[in-house]
Write a protein that holds these residues in place. Structure first.
Motif, mmCIF file in Angstrom:
data_model
loop_
_atom_site.group_PDB
_atom_site.id
_atom_site.type_symbol
_atom_site.label_atom_id
_atom_site.label_comp_id
_atom_site.label_asym_id
_atom_site.label_seq_id
_atom_site.Cartn_x
_atom_site.Cartn_y
_atom_site.Cartn_z
ATOM 1 N N CYS A 22 55.820 29.609 15.400
ATOM 2 C CA CYS A 22 55.401 30.669 16.309
ATOM 3 C C CYS A 22 54.014 30.735 16.387
ATOM 4 C CB CYS A 22 56.326 31.904 16.150
ATOM 5 S SG CYS A 22 55.807 33.183 16.888
ATOM 6 N N VAL A 23 53.399 30.410 17.367
ATOM 7 C CA VAL A 23 51.975 30.562 17.648
ATOM 8 C C VAL A 23 51.516 32.043 18.155
ATOM 9 C CG1 VAL A 23 49.965 29.622 18.501
ATOM 10 C CG2 VAL A 23 51.660 28.118 17.551
ATOM 11 N N ALA A 24 50.592 32.692 17.518
ATOM 12 C CA ALA A 24 49.990 33.925 18.291
ATOM 13 C C ALA A 24 48.866 33.814 19.051
ATOM 14 C CB ALA A 24 50.194 35.007 17.014
ATOM 15 N N SER A 25 48.795 34.466 19.996
ATOM 16 C CA SER A 25 47.806 34.390 20.840
ATOM 17 C C SER A 25 46.202 34.939 20.193
ATOM 18 C CB SER A 25 47.882 34.969 22.082
ATOM 19 O OG SER A 25 48.108 36.778 21.878
ATOM 20 N N VAL A 26 46.459 35.970 19.398
ATOM 21 C CA VAL A 26 45.261 36.846 18.609
ATOM 22 C C VAL A 26 45.498 36.709 17.288
ATOM 23 C CG1 VAL A 26 44.928 38.031 20.804
ATOM 24 C CG2 VAL A 26 46.430 38.974 18.881
ATOM 25 N N ASP A 27 44.609 37.225 16.434
ATOM 26 C CA ASP A 27 44.578 37.334 15.189
ATOM 27 C C ASP A 27 45.775 38.189 14.680
ATOM 28 O OD1 ASP A 27 42.451 38.391 12.589
ATOM 29 O OD2 ASP A 27 44.107 37.103 12.531
ATOM 30 N N THR A 28 46.826 37.827 14.315
ATOM 31 C CA THR A 28 48.085 38.482 14.085
ATOM 32 C C THR A 28 48.790 38.232 12.791
ATOM 33 O OG1 THR A 28 48.960 38.880 16.379
ATOM 34 C CG2 THR A 28 50.480 38.987 14.843
ATOM 35 N N ILE A 29 48.753 36.714 12.349
ATOM 36 C CA ILE A 29 49.339 36.294 11.072
ATOM 37 C C ILE A 29 48.656 37.012 9.968
ATOM 38 C CG2 ILE A 29 49.909 34.430 9.761
ATOM 39 C CD1 ILE A 29 51.394 34.772 12.573
ATOM 40 N N GLY A 30 49.391 37.811 9.150
ATOM 41 C CA GLY A 30 48.757 38.314 8.084
ATOM 42 C C GLY A 30 48.289 39.704 8.172
ATOM 43 N N ARG A 31 48.347 40.065 9.233
ATOM 44 C CA ARG A 31 47.942 41.509 9.589
ATOM 45 C C ARG A 31 48.893 42.491 9.761
ATOM 46 N NH1 ARG A 31 43.272 41.680 14.122
ATOM 47 N NH2 ARG A 31 43.410 44.018 13.127
ATOM 48 N N TYR A 32 49.992 41.883 10.520
ATOM 49 C CA TYR A 32 51.210 42.762 11.014
ATOM 50 C C TYR A 32 52.412 42.131 10.298
ATOM 51 C CZ TYR A 32 47.556 44.525 14.180
ATOM 52 O OH TYR A 32 46.559 45.158 14.662
ATOM 53 N N CYS A 33 53.496 42.782 10.257
ATOM 54 C CA CYS A 33 54.743 42.339 10.012
ATOM 55 C C CYS A 33 55.118 41.223 11.044
ATOM 56 C CB CYS A 33 55.899 43.275 9.616
ATOM 57 S SG CYS A 33 56.416 44.158 11.100
ATOM 58 N N MET A 34 55.778 40.205 10.665
ATOM 59 C CA MET A 34 56.468 39.344 11.662
ATOM 60 C C MET A 34 58.037 38.877 11.291
ATOM 61 S SD MET A 34 53.303 36.968 12.593
ATOM 62 C CE MET A 34 54.001 36.805 14.418
ATOM 63 N N GLY A 35 58.552 38.508 12.155
ATOM 64 C CA GLY A 35 60.109 38.215 11.984
ATOM 65 C C GLY A 35 60.824 37.185 12.795
ATOM 66 N N TRP A 36 61.801 36.432 12.402
ATOM 67 C CA TRP A 36 62.442 35.734 13.164
ATOM 68 C C TRP A 36 63.923 36.212 13.689
ATOM 69 C CZ3 TRP A 36 60.723 31.500 15.633
ATOM 70 C CH2 TRP A 36 59.578 30.913 14.985
ATOM 71 N N PHE A 37 64.445 36.278 14.635
ATOM 72 C CA PHE A 37 65.539 36.782 15.175
ATOM 73 C C PHE A 37 66.190 35.750 15.876
ATOM 74 C CE2 PHE A 37 65.300 41.340 14.446
ATOM 75 C CZ PHE A 37 63.877 41.254 13.957
ATOM 76 N N ARG A 38 67.673 35.988 15.801
ATOM 77 C CA ARG A 38 68.344 35.155 16.896
ATOM 78 C C ARG A 38 69.493 35.725 17.357
ATOM 79 N NH1 ARG A 38 71.543 31.751 11.753
ATOM 80 N NH2 ARG A 38 72.972 33.484 11.259
#
Length: 124
Positions: A22-38
């Motif tokens: 999952c590629v984010a468009s802005v500097d998101t990784i490590g700054r906010y929570c992230m998750g995978w859903f199905r």
């Protein structure tokens, strides 16, 4: 707004592996929570794995020990390594980021503000 683009889905045999990205468009990784859903048709979206900004992780019982969530902040990319896949893992998989409700569980959809379009995983 943050744009999220998932990839890596496909068809795989029982017991096989896939790695979702999952590629984010802005500097998101490590700054906010992230998750995978199905989600499968006519069912509620289910939290699979989540990662807090401090790197702590959480997994659904159904995938514990088989799936691993990780992130690469330099590439603004979130990953989900899925091993020992089962037919029950068949679903559309979504990436989520941001914080909509900070008091919700990491694996609850209400926690997240931004969502990708999904990538299909089929196990047979």
């Amino acid at each position: 707004d943050v744009q999220l683009v998932e990839s890596g889905g496909g068809s795989v045999q029982v017991g096989g592996s896939l790695r979702l990205s999952c590629v984010a468009s802005v500097d998101t990784i490590g700054r906010y929570c992230m998750g995978w859903f199905r989600q499968i048709p006519d069912k509620e979206r289910e939290g699979v794995a989540g990662i807090e900004s401090d790197g702590s992780t959480s997994y659904a019982d159904s995938v514990q020990g088989r799936f691993t969530i990780s992130q690469d902040s330099a590439k603004d990319t979130l990953f989900l390594q899925m091993n020992s896949l089962k037919p029950a893992d068949t679903a559309m998989y979504y990436c989520a980021s941001g914080t909509s409700d900070p008091y919700s569980d990491l694996l609850h959809p209400r926690r997240y503000k931004y969502w990708g379009q999904g990538t299909q995983v089929t196990v047979s």
